[in-house]
Design an enzyme around this catalytic site. Structure first.
Site, PDB file in Angstrom:
ATOM      1  N   LYS A 168      28.947  -8.868  60.089  1.00  0.00           N
ATOM      2  CA  LYS A 168      30.384  -8.614  60.190  1.00  0.00           C
ATOM      3  C   LYS A 168      30.981  -8.206  58.839  1.00  0.00           C
ATOM      4  CE  LYS A 168      31.414 -12.723  61.762  1.00  0.00           C
ATOM      5  NZ  LYS A 168      30.034 -13.228  61.800  1.00  0.00           N
ATOM      6  N   ARG A 217      27.726 -17.827  48.547  1.00  0.00           N
ATOM      7  CA  ARG A 217      28.898 -17.093  49.032  1.00  0.00           C
ATOM      8  C   ARG A 217      29.834 -16.721  47.895  1.00  0.00           C
ATOM      9  NH1 ARG A 217      29.896 -16.134  54.837  1.00  0.00           N
ATOM     10  NH2 ARG A 217      28.422 -17.499  55.865  1.00  0.00           N
ATOM     11  N   LYS A 252      37.257 -22.447  58.483  1.00  0.00           N
ATOM     12  CA  LYS A 252      36.895 -22.480  59.895  1.00  0.00           C
ATOM     13  C   LYS A 252      37.689 -23.562  60.643  1.00  0.00           C
ATOM     14  CE  LYS A 252      33.878 -19.174  60.955  1.00  0.00           C
ATOM     15  NZ  LYS A 252      33.594 -18.201  59.907  1.00  0.00           N
TER      16      LYS A 252
HETATM   17  P1  ATP Z   1      29.286 -14.995  58.566  1.00  0.00           P
HETATM   18  O1  ATP Z   1      29.951 -15.182  59.903  1.00  0.00           O
HETATM   19  O2  ATP Z   1      28.420 -16.147  58.203  1.00  0.00           O
HETATM   20  O3  ATP Z   1      30.261 -14.624  57.488  1.00  0.00           O
HETATM   21  P2  ATP Z   1      28.476 -12.173  58.789  1.00  0.00           P
HETATM   22  O4  ATP Z   1      28.340 -11.706  60.199  1.00  0.00           O
HETATM   23  O5  ATP Z   1      29.689 -11.761  58.051  1.00  0.00           O
HETATM   24  O6  ATP Z   1      28.232 -13.760  58.729  1.00  0.00           O
HETATM   25  P3  ATP Z   1      27.085 -10.846  56.668  1.00  0.00           P
HETATM   26  O7  ATP Z   1      27.674 -11.655  55.573  1.00  0.00           O
HETATM   27  O8  ATP Z   1      27.585  -9.449  56.824  1.00  0.00           O
HETATM   28  O9  ATP Z   1      27.185 -11.631  58.046  1.00  0.00           O
HETATM   29  O10 ATP Z   1      25.520 -10.887  56.478  1.00  0.00           O
HETATM   30  C1  ATP Z   1      24.609  -9.896  56.850  1.00  0.00           C
HETATM   31  C2  ATP Z   1      23.442 -10.014  55.887  1.00  0.00           C
HETATM   32  O11 ATP Z   1      22.327  -9.248  56.340  1.00  0.00           O
HETATM   33  C3  ATP Z   1      23.809  -9.474  54.516  1.00  0.00           C
HETATM   34  O12 ATP Z   1      23.206 -10.306  53.560  1.00  0.00           O
HETATM   35  C4  ATP Z   1      23.185  -8.081  54.532  1.00  0.00           C
HETATM   36  O13 ATP Z   1      22.834  -7.634  53.243  1.00  0.00           O
HETATM   37  C5  ATP Z   1      21.936  -8.312  55.363  1.00  0.00           C
HETATM   38  N1  ATP Z   1      21.401  -7.125  56.070  1.00  0.00           N
HETATM   39  C6  ATP Z   1      20.162  -6.634  55.945  1.00  0.00           C
HETATM   40  N2  ATP Z   1      19.963  -5.581  56.742  1.00  0.00           N
HETATM   41  C7  ATP Z   1      21.107  -5.394  57.435  1.00  0.00           C
HETATM   42  C8  ATP Z   1      21.510  -4.440  58.433  1.00  0.00           C
HETATM   43  N3  ATP Z   1      20.681  -3.504  58.891  1.00  0.00           N
HETATM   44  N4  ATP Z   1      22.769  -4.538  58.910  1.00  0.00           N
HETATM   45  C9  ATP Z   1      23.609  -5.510  58.476  1.00  0.00           C
HETATM   46  N5  ATP Z   1      23.272  -6.434  57.542  1.00  0.00           N
HETATM   47  C10 ATP Z   1      22.030  -6.377  57.007  1.00  0.00           C
HETATM   48 MN    MN Z   2      31.214 -12.856  57.109  1.00  0.00          MN
END
Ligand code: ATP
Ligand code: MN
Length: 534
Positions: free
Chosen positions: A245, A325, A203
């Site tokens: 994401k 992670r 980051k």
């Molecule tokens: P970061 O910026 O911290 O990397 P991110 O936006 O990439 O965050 P993700 O790592 O995709 O976020 O996390 C989403 C989390 O929510 C995952 O652990 C996923 O399993 C969970 N989850 C549960 N239900 C849903 C849903 N309906 N849609 C998306 N994610 C879900």
């Molecule tokens: Mn992510």
């Protein structure tokens, strides 16, 4: 295989002030870095062959300890706020000296040359010098990997010094406490001391690109994931941490461009990185097979616990942190797009994890609404694991990424607005959070439903579906989507107590309005009129 003949950058290391260049591992292979980590007793191999490490005191970023040097380069361009905390140049030099002396005293060091930005026009060469072999492996996984030709005469544009074991004296170093991440745009250097959290390097470079690209190159930088269909149609997914994401961009039917950081130029979008950094909490092989199978040799797993007496990860164990992670190179996902470049997006998804259970699971936004949502950057998560905390924790983070944006949010919003007006892009708001009631009453919407709604939008299956306008938020909610029970599409219908829904919806709308006050004077009528109506 022939042994690579990569020249070792001794002179360059000496020129930044390192004296001891004897015991330096340069450009080691992932296998060697895993072995080095095991040898110094800081890692374990999981049952699927990944390297498990612990990042130490810090298992997440520390935004209050991230500083930007305020000097003639940045004083007028950086938007000084709680995320862009100013540090005097003299403290940068004090900390730099301490880190160099500390690194010089280590028995060995690891150096990696790599780069950011998949589009060669914007390539940024990086050199990471670290106390720990696993920081080096993280850089190998997450940044772009130069080939041998590209390493010849490699010149670093930016340098990162990483010294997790060095505790700073706050009074002497101008910091808040013993750890800090300091960005100097003048010296093109990031100093990281007192924290081993790998995400600080990732980051840190994102922050740098969020300055350089819009400010100097006219490229919009974005906190979003991206993927691409067979026809070359690109979709991007903006969202704050935990909104989906990484999860939603890993789609077996689409090529993954990247899971977190992208640029949008006149003619394409491109990934800044060469790897993914996925959450492991609650990971399930059936629901997220791509991420699950990326946990293999070369991947680094952070801060997980094993089932007793095994090396099998207990994905539900948050006893070290919720923020467990895994990092892995992009090609660990079977259908990765490399080089990670795609066309101008056809669809944009704003992801929000609304733990109030108020926002519809999918809705379509007008350009004004899209800008309003982008500037607001709303999500509400369940407040940690503290006992007795039942009320969701609303967050408004401009452009879905305020902690990483050195410029005023208005700059990024203006650029996105221009692009939305120029290109015909569909913009959707996706609530990956609660349905059937707020946290405590309802539950998180099924991942398979969210995926089905996104697929329907991407396949144009919602274009001919009738929609209803949400009375408060004004967004257009499709009344049917293939593979999704229709009764969950209108959020109010999923609540037992309809007046409780209305009350919560008005409450959330009020939060939006209050948050937007600080932007209202600087935006167009089109955006202001897209505000929720109570
Ligand atoms: P970061 O910026 O911290 O990397 P991110 O936006 O990439 O965050 P993700 O790592 O995709 O976020 O996390 C989403 C989390 O929510 C995952 O652990 C996923 O399993 C969970 N989850 C549960 N239900 C849903 C849903 N309906 N849609 C998306 N994610 C879900
Ligand atoms: Mn992510």
């Amino acid at each position: 295989m022939s042994v690579p003949t990569i020249s070792f950058p001794t002179e360059n290391l000496v020129s930044i002030g390192l004296k001891n260049t004897e015991s330096i591992h340069y450009q080691s292979s992932p296998e060697d870095l895993v072995q080095d980590t095991l040898r110094i007793g800081e890692g374990v191999i999981t049952d699927t062959g990944a390297l498990a490490i612990q990042t130490g005191e810090f298992t997440g970023r520390s935004p209050k300890d991230k500083f930007t040097v305020r000097d003639e380069t940045t004083v007028d361009s950086v938007h000084w706020n709680e995320f862009n905390i100013a540090m005097e140049d003299k403290y940068f030099h004090i900390i730099q000296k301490k880190i160099l002396a500390y690194l010089d005293n280590q028995p060995e060091l690891w150096v990696r040359d790599c780069f950011a930005c998949a589009d060669p026009r914007y390539r940024l060469n990086l050199r990471i010098i670290s106390e720990k072999p696993w920081t080096n492996l993280f850089a190998y996984n997450m940044f772009l990997r130069p080939d041998e030709d590209e390493l010849e005469n490699f010149k670093a544009d930016w340098t990162i010094l990483s010294a997790p074991g060095l505790k700073l004296n706050a009074a002497e170093c101008g910091t808040r406490q013993h750890n800090a991440a300091v960005v100097s745009f003048k010296h093109k250097m990031i100093l990281i001391a007192g924290t081993g959290y790998t995400g600080e390097t990732k980051k840190g470079i994102f922050t740098v690109l969020n300055y350089i690209l819009p400010h100097d190159k006219g490229v919009l930088s974005m906190h979003c994931s991206a993927n691409m269909g067979d026809a070359g149609d690109t979709a991007i997914f903006f969202g704050l941490s935990g909104t989906g994401k990484t999860t939603l961009s890993a789609d077996p039917y689409r090529k993954l461009i990247g899971d977190d950081e992208h640029g949008w130029t006149e003619d394409n979008i491109f990934n800044f990185e060469g790897g993914c950094y996925a959450k492991l909490i609650g990971l399930n092989e059936q629901k997220e097979p791509e991420i699950f199978h990326a946990i293999r040799p070369g991947a680094i797993v952070e801060n997980v616990q094993f089932f007793k007496g095994t090396n099998r990860i207990n994905f539900d164990d948050a006893s070290i942190t919720e923020n467990t992670r895994v990092s892995y190179p992009l090609h660990f996902i079977s259908n990765a797009q490399e080089p990670s470049i795609g066309r101008i997006p056809k669809n944009i998804f704003f992801l929000t994890c609304d733990a109030f259970g108020v926002l519809p699971p999918i809705s379509k936004l007008s350009t004004g609404q899209a800008m309003y949502q982008f500037i607001s950057g709303y999500t509400a998560k369940v407040a940690g694991t503290e006992a007795g905390v039942t009320e969701p924790n609303p967050t408004f983070s401009a452009c879905f990424g305020a902690p990483f944006l050195p410029l005023h949010p208005g700059e990024y919003a203006r650029m996105l607005g221009e692009k939305l007006h120029k290109h015909k892009v569909n913009v959707w708001l996706i609530n990956t959070g609660w349905t059937g009631g707020a946290y405590g009453e309802g539950h998180r919407i099924k991942l398979s439903y969210t995926r089905a709604m996104i697929t329907a939008a991407l396949n144009k299956n919602l274009d001919k579906v009738e929609s209803v306008t949400d009375p408060i938020f004004g967004v257009a909610i499709p009344v049917a989507a293939p593979g999704v029970p229709s009764d969950i599409l209108i959020p109010k219908n999923t609540w037992k107590d309809k007046s409780a829904y209305d009350e919560k919806a008005k409450y959330l709308a009020g939060l939006f309005l209050t948050n937007f006050e600080k932007y209202a004077s600087g935006v167009s009528e089109e955006i202001i009129s897209a505000a929720p109506k109570i």
